[in-house]
Design an enzyme around this catalytic site. Structure first.
Site, PDB file in Angstrom:
ATOM      1  N   GLU A  61       0.809  -1.220   0.000  1.00 56.91           N
ATOM      2  CA  GLU A  61       0.000   0.000   0.000  1.00 56.91           C
ATOM      3  C   GLU A  61       0.847   1.277   0.000  1.00 56.91           C
ATOM      4  O   GLU A  61       0.596   2.167  -0.836  1.00 56.91           O
ATOM      5  CB  GLU A  61      -0.975   0.002   1.190  1.00 56.91           C
ATOM      6  CG  GLU A  61      -1.995  -1.120   1.152  1.00 56.91           C
ATOM      7  CD  GLU A  61      -1.554  -2.346   1.945  1.00 56.91           C
ATOM      8  OE1 GLU A  61      -2.415  -3.028   2.512  1.00 56.91           O
ATOM      9  OE2 GLU A  61      -0.325  -2.610   1.985  1.00 56.91           O
ATOM     10  N   CYS A  84      -3.035  -3.485   6.935  1.00 54.01           N
ATOM     11  CA  CYS A  84      -2.730  -3.749   8.339  1.00 54.01           C
ATOM     12  C   CYS A  84      -3.103  -2.549   9.205  1.00 54.01           C
ATOM     13  O   CYS A  84      -3.139  -1.406   8.747  1.00 54.01           O
ATOM     14  CB  CYS A  84      -1.258  -4.104   8.515  1.00 54.01           C
ATOM     15  SG  CYS A  84      -0.099  -2.781   8.126  1.00 54.01           S
TER      16      CYS A  84
END
Length: 374
Positions: A61, A84
């Site tokens: 990401e 996460c």
């Protein structure tokens, strides 16, 4: 269609497939973390992409966000695993997505890691980001199975590969053991499968009979999976290719507690590492303990080419997550060593344990793939 318009299911599936394809490129490289693919889409065009870096950091990401820069604001993020939410070596990916102004997130599956387990998605939604979970889920579970097994069971996922003659044999008799069963096209497919795993595992009988190198032999592809030998009594010869090549590609030998310390010291001089684990009831290296030891060393994906005995044990114990069998066109035509025991074949035929998911031909050879249920 802009990122803020009503999402279309077909578009989500299409862009997620692109993210999955991206993530597959780092299979075997991102361990101990999952190989995640991430794509940022805005006004129907890709504005950023990322895949988990070798060694697991940075995550996909932040790489995609850095690639997109200001274009990330108002975009849709397609990511193959839930971002996460916990702080580890780096800050949470969910926070980075929020700070970048992403308008919508499409995740293939939630992360079963107890440190995440839906918390990343909850954090995104609390920040006003629209979240969809599910597109590409089946493929994502397959691609991330090593991560899933590691965080839920403490072991890597296992792909079991076997080659057999048309009449079901893996080798000939005691003086005719090594056979060239499959052709070059199937062999090339096996090399690519090796490249997507961090470890290639064999039993000592295979190491003694075949003297394999267990390397990836694909021109231009630099992958060096860890050779692993299951060797209860530490019989691996010093002159074997696995021992002599350990300076370039470290070899790990998994042995019982009572294996010779002198043999270990001699192999250590070649660069071979030894892992001692408990034995099973039959006095062999406990396969579950061996896999847990590999997981502790950061391995998430194991490719087992360990021969019929190891194969039968992996299936019997429910440790073979994927079973790949290449069947040659020609029979052996004489007595030999069966590629699988009758019990193991019965397990593959048991729809409550395994399901056949793929059949393909590679030249004259046929490949069949079974996935373990659960």
């Amino acid at each position: 269609m802009s990122a803020l318009a009503a999402p279309h299911a077909d578009d989500d599936e299409r862009w997620m497939q692109a993210a999955l394809n991206l993530g597959e490129r780092s299979l075997s490289l991102a361990a101990p973390n999952p190989s995640v693919g991430a794509i940022l889409v805005k006004d129907g065009a890709v504005v950023g992409r990322g895949v988990t870096a070798p060694g697991g950091r940075p995550h996909a990401e932040p790489i995609a966000l850095a690639d997109a820069r200001e274009a990330a604001r108002g975009a849709t993020l397609y990511v193959t695993l839930e971002p996460c939410s916990h702080t580890g070596v780096s800050s949470p990916c969910a926070d980075a997505v929020i700070e970048a102004g992403v308008a919508r997130v499409v995740a293939a599956i939630e992360d079963p890691n107890p440190e995440v387990a839906g918390q990343g998605i909850a954090r995104l939604r609390a920040a006003g980001i629209a979240v969809t979970v599910g597109p590409g889920a089946d493929q994502a579970r397959r691609d991330h199975l090593g991560h899933i097994r590691r965080v839920t069971e403490g072991r890597p996922c296992v792909t079991l590969k076997l080659a057999e003659t048309a009449d079901g044999f893996a080798s000939g008799g005691p003086h005719d053991q090594r056979l060239k069963i499959t052709g070059p096209i199937a062999n090339a497919r096996v090399q690519m499968m090796r490249a997507t795993h961090e470890a290639i595992m064999v039993g000592v009988e295979t190491a003694l009979a075949d003297d394999p190198a267990l390397t990836v032999r694909v021109p231009g592809l630099d992958r060096k999976p860890w050779p692993v030998v299951l060797d209860t009594n530490l019989r691996l010869p010093l002159r074997s290719r696995l021992a002599t090549g350990a300076r370039n590609v470290p070899t790990l030998v998994v042995v019982g507690e009572g294996a010779s310390r002198d043999a270990e010291a001699r192999l250590a001089l070649c660069g071979v590492a030894v892992e001692r684990v408990a034995l099973d009831a039959a006095g062999r290296v406990d396969l579950g303990a061996a896999l847990r030891a590999l997981s502790a060393r950061g391995v998430t994906r194991v490719f087992s080419e360990g021969g019929p005995r190891v194969a039968a044990r992996l299936i019997d114990l429910g440790l073979a997550d994927e079973v790949v069998i290449f069947t040659a066109e020609r029979p052996l035509g004489r007595p030999g060593l069966p590629a699988l025991s009758q019990a193991a074949r019965a397990s593959l035929a048991d729809s409550s344990r395994y399901r056949l998911v793929e059949t393909a031909t590679y030249g004259p050879d046929t490949m069949r793939v079974w996935e373990r249920r659960g």
